[in-house]
Design a protein around this motif. Sequence first.
Motif, PDB file in Angstrom:
ATOM      1  N   ARG A 174       0.834  -1.207   0.000  1.00  0.00           N
ATOM      2  CA  ARG A 174       0.000   0.000   0.000  1.00  0.00           C
ATOM      3  C   ARG A 174       0.867   1.256   0.000  1.00  0.00           C
ATOM      4  NH1 ARG A 174      -4.047  -2.303   4.697  1.00  0.00           N
ATOM      5  NH2 ARG A 174      -5.445  -3.514   3.328  1.00  0.00           N
ATOM      6  N   ALA A 175       1.947   1.229   0.759  1.00  0.00           N
ATOM      7  CA  ALA A 175       2.850   2.377   0.799  1.00  0.00           C
ATOM      8  C   ALA A 175       3.429   2.646  -0.586  1.00  0.00           C
ATOM      9  CB  ALA A 175       3.973   2.137   1.808  1.00  0.00           C
ATOM     10  N   MET A 176       3.852   1.599  -1.263  1.00  0.00           N
ATOM     11  CA  MET A 176       4.420   1.771  -2.602  1.00  0.00           C
ATOM     12  C   MET A 176       3.390   2.335  -3.576  1.00  0.00           C
ATOM     13  SD  MET A 176       6.727  -1.711  -2.783  1.00  0.00           S
ATOM     14  CE  MET A 176       7.417  -1.390  -4.411  1.00  0.00           C
ATOM     15  N   SER A 177       2.140   1.906  -3.428  1.00  0.00           N
ATOM     16  CA  SER A 177       1.094   2.423  -4.312  1.00  0.00           C
ATOM     17  C   SER A 177       0.836   3.903  -4.048  1.00  0.00           C
ATOM     18  CB  SER A 177      -0.192   1.614  -4.123  1.00  0.00           C
ATOM     19  OG  SER A 177      -1.156   1.975  -5.085  1.00  0.00           O
ATOM     20  N   LEU A 178       0.774   4.302  -2.775  1.00  0.00           N
ATOM     21  CA  LEU A 178       0.538   5.709  -2.434  1.00  0.00           C
ATOM     22  C   LEU A 178       1.714   6.605  -2.832  1.00  0.00           C
ATOM     23  CD1 LEU A 178      -1.076   5.447   1.135  1.00  0.00           C
ATOM     24  CD2 LEU A 178      -2.232   6.002  -1.020  1.00  0.00           C
ATOM     25  N   ALA A 179       2.901   6.018  -2.970  1.00  0.00           N
ATOM     26  CA  ALA A 179       4.094   6.808  -3.305  1.00  0.00           C
ATOM     27  C   ALA A 179       4.314   6.937  -4.802  1.00  0.00           C
ATOM     28  CB  ALA A 179       5.330   6.170  -2.663  1.00  0.00           C
TER      29      ALA A 179
ATOM     30  N   ILE B  85      -4.810   5.977 -18.303  1.00  0.00           N
ATOM     31  CA  ILE B  85      -5.527   5.549 -17.100  1.00  0.00           C
ATOM     32  C   ILE B  85      -4.557   5.414 -15.943  1.00  0.00           C
ATOM     33  CG2 ILE B  85      -7.328   4.384 -18.423  1.00  0.00           C
ATOM     34  CD1 ILE B  85      -5.927   1.713 -17.747  1.00  0.00           C
ATOM     35  N   TRP B  86      -5.084   5.526 -14.720  1.00  0.00           N
ATOM     36  CA  TRP B  86      -4.260   5.334 -13.532  1.00  0.00           C
ATOM     37  C   TRP B  86      -3.724   3.910 -13.470  1.00  0.00           C
ATOM     38  CZ3 TRP B  86      -7.101   7.878  -8.765  1.00  0.00           C
ATOM     39  CH2 TRP B  86      -7.129   9.273  -8.961  1.00  0.00           C
TER      40      TRP B  86
ATOM     41  N   THR C   3     -14.049   4.006 -10.754  1.00  0.00           N
ATOM     42  CA  THR C   3     -14.019   5.359 -10.204  1.00  0.00           C
ATOM     43  C   THR C   3     -12.855   5.505  -9.230  1.00  0.00           C
ATOM     44  OG1 THR C   3     -15.432   4.793  -8.316  1.00  0.00           O
ATOM     45  CG2 THR C   3     -16.526   5.467 -10.368  1.00  0.00           C
ATOM     46  N   GLU C   4     -12.607   6.735  -8.816  1.00  0.00           N
ATOM     47  CA  GLU C   4     -11.535   6.988  -7.845  1.00  0.00           C
ATOM     48  C   GLU C   4     -11.789   6.225  -6.548  1.00  0.00           C
ATOM     49  OE1 GLU C   4      -9.089  10.872  -6.116  1.00  0.00           O
ATOM     50  OE2 GLU C   4     -10.677  11.100  -7.635  1.00  0.00           O
ATOM     51  N   GLU C   5     -13.073   6.127  -6.146  1.00  0.00           N
ATOM     52  CA  GLU C   5     -13.417   5.408  -4.920  1.00  0.00           C
ATOM     53  C   GLU C   5     -13.136   3.912  -5.050  1.00  0.00           C
ATOM     54  OE1 GLU C   5     -15.376   7.611  -6.464  1.00  0.00           O
ATOM     55  OE2 GLU C   5     -15.010   9.241  -5.015  1.00  0.00           O
ATOM     56  N   GLN C   6     -13.150   3.399  -6.271  1.00  0.00           N
ATOM     57  CA  GLN C   6     -12.878   1.977  -6.489  1.00  0.00           C
ATOM     58  C   GLN C   6     -11.391   1.689  -6.651  1.00  0.00           C
ATOM     59  OE1 GLN C   6     -15.702   1.821  -9.826  1.00  0.00           O
ATOM     60  NE2 GLN C   6     -16.772   0.152  -8.775  1.00  0.00           N
ATOM     61  N   LEU C   7     -10.564   2.719  -6.521  1.00  0.00           N
ATOM     62  CA  LEU C   7      -9.103   2.581  -6.599  1.00  0.00           C
ATOM     63  C   LEU C   7      -8.498   3.222  -5.346  1.00  0.00           C
ATOM     64  CD1 LEU C   7      -8.827   3.734 -10.325  1.00  0.00           C
ATOM     65  CD2 LEU C   7      -8.698   1.364  -9.519  1.00  0.00           C
ATOM     66  N   PRO C   8      -8.772   2.671  -4.152  1.00  0.00           N
ATOM     67  CA  PRO C   8      -8.478   3.369  -2.891  1.00  0.00           C
ATOM     68  C   PRO C   8      -7.009   3.661  -2.633  1.00  0.00           C
ATOM     69  CG  PRO C   8      -9.045   1.075  -2.480  1.00  0.00           C
ATOM     70  CD  PRO C   8      -9.357   1.338  -3.916  1.00  0.00           C
ATOM     71  N   TRP C   9      -6.092   2.861  -3.174  1.00  0.00           N
ATOM     72  CA  TRP C   9      -4.673   3.079  -2.902  1.00  0.00           C
ATOM     73  C   TRP C   9      -3.928   3.627  -4.116  1.00  0.00           C
ATOM     74  CZ3 TRP C   9      -3.620   2.972   2.068  1.00  0.00           C
ATOM     75  CH2 TRP C   9      -4.429   2.203   2.905  1.00  0.00           C
ATOM     76  N   ALA C  10      -4.674   4.096  -5.120  1.00  0.00           N
ATOM     77  CA  ALA C  10      -4.031   4.638  -6.314  1.00  0.00           C
ATOM     78  C   ALA C  10      -3.814   6.141  -6.235  1.00  0.00           C
ATOM     79  CB  ALA C  10      -4.872   4.305  -7.552  1.00  0.00           C
ATOM     80  N   ARG C  11      -4.285   6.786  -5.182  1.00  0.00           N
ATOM     81  CA  ARG C  11      -4.054   8.228  -5.030  1.00  0.00           C
ATOM     82  C   ARG C  11      -2.598   8.471  -4.646  1.00  0.00           C
ATOM     83  NH1 ARG C  11      -6.370   6.055  -0.494  1.00  0.00           N
ATOM     84  NH2 ARG C  11      -5.547   6.747   1.534  1.00  0.00           N
TER      85      ARG C  11
ATOM     86  N   VAL D 211      -3.696  -4.616  -2.587  1.00  0.00           N
ATOM     87  CA  VAL D 211      -2.641  -4.207  -3.525  1.00  0.00           C
ATOM     88  C   VAL D 211      -1.792  -5.423  -3.934  1.00  0.00           C
ATOM     89  CG1 VAL D 211      -0.922  -2.425  -4.043  1.00  0.00           C
ATOM     90  CG2 VAL D 211      -2.585  -2.017  -2.255  1.00  0.00           C
ATOM     91  N   TYR D 212      -2.478  -6.460  -4.394  1.00  0.00           N
ATOM     92  CA  TYR D 212      -1.752  -7.622  -4.899  1.00  0.00           C
ATOM     93  C   TYR D 212      -0.976  -7.276  -6.166  1.00  0.00           C
ATOM     94  CZ  TYR D 212      -4.297 -10.579  -1.602  1.00  0.00           C
ATOM     95  OH  TYR D 212      -4.786 -11.148  -0.452  1.00  0.00           O
ATOM     96  N   ARG D 213      -1.494  -6.284  -6.895  1.00  0.00           N
ATOM     97  CA  ARG D 213      -0.788  -5.790  -8.081  1.00  0.00           C
ATOM     98  C   ARG D 213      -0.772  -4.270  -7.995  1.00  0.00           C
ATOM     99  NH1 ARG D 213      -4.340  -9.409 -12.155  1.00  0.00           N
ATOM    100  NH2 ARG D 213      -5.964  -8.339 -10.997  1.00  0.00           N
TER     101      ARG D 213
END
Length: 583
Positions: free
Chosen positions: A353-358, A374-375, A390-398, A539-541
Amino acid sequence: MSTLPRSNRWSSMRQRMSRRSLLRSAGAAGVGLGGIALVGCGESEEEPGETQPAGGGGGQTPASGGGSPGAAPETSGEPVRGGTFRYAQSGEPPHLDISGVLSFGLHSPVAAIYSRLVRTVWPSEAEHRGDFTIMPDIATEWENPDLQEYVFHVRPDAHWHNLDPVSGRRVDAEDVKVALDHYRSEGAHQGAFSPVEEITTPDDSTVVVRMTEPFALFMETVSNAVRHIFAREVLDRPNGLDEAPVIGSGGFIFESFQRGDRLVATRNPDYFMPDLPYMDGYEFKFIPDAATRVANFRAGETDYLGLASWDAVQEVLETNPDAVHEEGIPGHSVFLPAMDMRSAPFDDERVRRAMSLAFDRRTLIDSLYSGHGIWGWGVPWAFAQDEVWTEEQLPWARFEPTEAKKLLDAAGQGDGFDARMNFFAYTELMESEIQLFQADMLTNLGINIQLSPMEYAGWFETYTGRNWGAEMAWGFQIGTSSTTDEFMYQNMHSTSPANYYFINDPEIDELTVRIRQTAELEERQEMVRQVHAIDQEMVYRLPSPYANGHALISPRVHGWQPPLVYRGSVGYGASALTQFWLS
């Protein structure tokens, strides 16, 4: 069923723009029907028929694009016969054996030579971009008394091309049985046919397929764009399927194949679809150099040009302003950073999750794709809903690097760590994507990813063999995935050999099995949404941006429509060439 192009099918998504409007609004974004960004864009001044874009610009939404800058396709009027369609693709067939490889290099130029048992709609027949409606092809009717038996009825008017050794005989049930048995016993299609127990032919027009267990997705399997039906006699040739001529029952007849040059096909006058095809033939040229492909299109030597970016589209339109632009938002990211989750530190979801947020996806999309991309996600939205996630369906992509650092601290990795990542860069753009990801991890988390470039053959073998010799890989799912089962069970079940991401989640295992056994579409869609939610939450991928697809089409080409999810008018969707016509 009508064989004529539907002239008004997505008219609101394909609008004419002036060059002045294009240059003013190159960064604007729009998400239209089904998530495809194919609306005309402008600031305050609209030409007649233009539509304003929905959504923000510069990659600020999960899917962004800039509209259609080229001329609108002219699809009205009666189709006319004649002419040869000319296309240049980057890769060439490694061989002619359609059972041995899933490569677009082979399946694109031969798609309109073969027929399938059944097919999905062509773009001109679709109601929306995620339309996977099954259409007749060699089979005109089918039924499944239960989820373990499928019965297909072969059409009486389908004939093989008039080439030795079949000499134009009728396509029969035994041909279908031999082709499907061949796919499930050897070659690149075996995994897709693993649920099949037995195939029988009660008569020469009927094929019965029995499953080992309830399997609701078999129609998807046989409608896949690479599942061509071939004449049984070809397996008796010295080189079997890997031998010219390519013999099918489709709208075009194989004429020649010259390695390093082109594949040529001509019109089949005895095709079973009335009045089709309209064109005299087509040529697929094999031109690996991108600059040469652009030069060919600019000189009028080819009719369709795939491009890597919005900026490249604008450059070609400077010399070819009448060309038609098509742009499609991807169904998923083909390539995603893969982590060996069997061991530390990647077995900890806080690290992932940390890697995704970074990961600053918006900057990557703006800088590399000019805001057209696309994100990123692994589960295609089209199998679950009508629009992109939607953004809500991608919680750790911000992008929240401060929160990312806190998570890494909580996981006991506050000082960062070293990891090696194998990769093969298909394009210079992909190498830039990898380098930006590497820089974000080092800058924001102190994670030092050491890049290890590999030759294609070695990288492909170690990656798909799940024996990386490294902690990470710039990985992919099944290359030609286009069905629910491929993206769900085959890519994500813990026991599947194509689960390249080491996903081992009991809930996903249960859901992917249930998806295989569920006939009701809405129930299946809800389970796909659940799988996506788990994939995103754990965040398996790592979601990684992916560029929108771009192409320019000669104004002399008619009958094409914007691409569908996983199917266009060329590439894996090239059987749609059958209903093109040329002015």
